[in-house]
Design a protein around this motif. Sequence first.
Motif, short mmCIF file in Angstrom:
data_model
loop_
_atom_site.label_atom_id
_atom_site.label_comp_id
_atom_site.label_asym_id
_atom_site.label_seq_id
_atom_site.Cartn_x
_atom_site.Cartn_y
_atom_site.Cartn_z
N LYS A 215 0.81 -1.24 0.07
CA LYS A 215 -0.18 -0.08 0.06
C LYS A 215 0.81 1.38 0.02
O LYS A 215 0.21 2.40 -0.19
N SER A 216 2.22 1.21 0.48
CA SER A 216 3.13 2.12 0.11
C SER A 216 3.84 2.02 -1.17
O SER A 216 4.62 1.17 -1.31
N ALA A 217 3.14 2.91 -2.08
CA ALA A 217 3.61 2.77 -3.49
C ALA A 217 5.18 2.66 -3.85
O ALA A 217 5.76 2.14 -4.73
N THR A 218 5.65 3.61 -3.00
CA THR A 218 7.12 3.78 -3.32
C THR A 218 8.16 2.96 -2.33
O THR A 218 9.39 3.14 -2.53
N ALA A 219 7.55 1.89 -1.73
CA ALA A 219 8.29 0.90 -0.86
C ALA A 219 9.14 0.07 -1.76
O ALA A 219 8.78 -0.23 -2.97
N GLU A 220 10.23 -0.25 -1.25
CA GLU A 220 11.24 -1.30 -2.08
C GLU A 220 10.55 -2.65 -1.76
O GLU A 220 10.50 -2.97 -0.55
N ILE A 221 10.21 -3.52 -2.73
CA ILE A 221 9.95 -4.84 -2.43
C ILE A 221 11.26 -5.98 -2.72
O ILE A 221 11.90 -5.93 -3.56
#
Length: 530
Positions: A215-221
Amino acid sequence: MNKELFNKCGLLVFLALTLLCINAYSQGFKIKEFRQNINDGSAFHAPLDAEGHPCGLIKIRTDNPDLQFKGNIVGDIENKMNEYWVFISPSSHSLTINHPNFIPFVVTFASFGIEISSKATYLLTLEETKFKKEKTGVTIIVKPESANLYIDDVLVDNLSGNGFYQLYLPKGEHVCKLSKLGYRPNVQVVQTGKSTQSISVDLESVMAEIEINCKSATAEIFVDGELKGNGTWKGELLAGEHKIEARQKNFNTHSQIVTLTEMENKVIVMPELKRSMGKLRIETEPSNLPIIIDGKSVGTSPCTVDVESGKHYVSCKSYGCVTSRSDVEVNGGETKTATFNILFENSYLKEVYQNAYRGNLNSVLKLVIISGYREDYDQALFWINRHPNKDYLIEHWCSYFWNGKTELDESDAYGWHRFTWIEIYSKAGNPEKALELYPIAKADAQSCGGSFSSDIEMMYIGDAFLKKKEYDKAIQCYKKADEWGFEGLGNCYEAKGDKQYAATYYKKWLNSTFCNNKQRIEIKLKELGF
């Protein structure tokens, strides 16, 4: 493949090749000679291996130009005239020789009494053998191209790199096994004879498909520690447990374990990341100044506040001071200190303000008096509330103000000292506090042989009741205030809806010698129709 497994496979290949040689079947080559050449100094300047040891040099003599080599090889292989130069780590135990058309040929050093030494040169002479009629050409095409091919349990190197194998196998039955992590193994029995054969194998994938959305679009997966993308990722993973993470600077990492089964299709939704926390310490010179962080008052300096990581807007604003502002960035888990050296607006009162913020009682009292005299009741109330000893302020207000003393004498006290506090609280919009002091002021006045019933005193008590909308009590006080109460009486009757009485008292106030707001009263009378 790890080193131990590689060596085990190499030993199997060597044993298989040895058996074939006994029956007069080779893999295209046989070892004619393998020995150390003590008179050859070619390895004197050998490169160093990963552990910093000088390598040994194996010179491989052969007429075949298509050989490739695998092992603990250091640097590039030099292909000289009919001779390959291979520098190899002294910790090596074997060397694999590959050819596009043959099963790998593994040379195990110990079988020849060889132990590789640093800066030593060895001579390995290969002899190419002729094929017998029982050999058959077999072409094998594999998908995926990186799958492992085993012939009779011996690993065959994919030299072409594209899943294409062209081999010559002895006549008879051979077990062809293909395997790769994430795919279902395929085993076939190949019967070789006089004619060539072609086999094509497409392994079936058993990989699980997974889609990860944060849901945090800028987070790194991250999956198993490997960065996959930002905000979302979709791909294939092996069945089993996997650690997935969402990371972002100044935010708490979200981590979870996902268990996948073969050919499963799963969607994972990761929550919005929460900011990590840090501490922000504010120091000022002088101290005891109000501090505002992101528009919210957090107390007086010095102070330490828990804040979310990231950038914060800090300001220090107070009476007499030039406002100081700064953007301060705090990282998660960090304690960041911001220091402000405060400037003052009025050079004449600079020292008074500095001393007041440092807690000097006389300076605080002086600012209360100056503020009250200027009818700056909010500032007066500010200094009253900051004083650590309220009784000291109250008891010495009058002696300081009326006698003009610069040093306060505790013997100077008046029975009506609380009057000014009532005025300030009433004007500053705190009628409850003003009325709370009213009976105390009366008692103090009586104890000193005086009274608390002058015109101006009653006017301010009336103002307090008016602010509380207790109009009848306010009217009683205003009537005791005589001429000072005319405007208050007009306000009370107007609030009660009695325009006639309101206009009567507004006119009296307009004609009073104390009225200093005539224009405002005239406007009120017009609004009332008079």
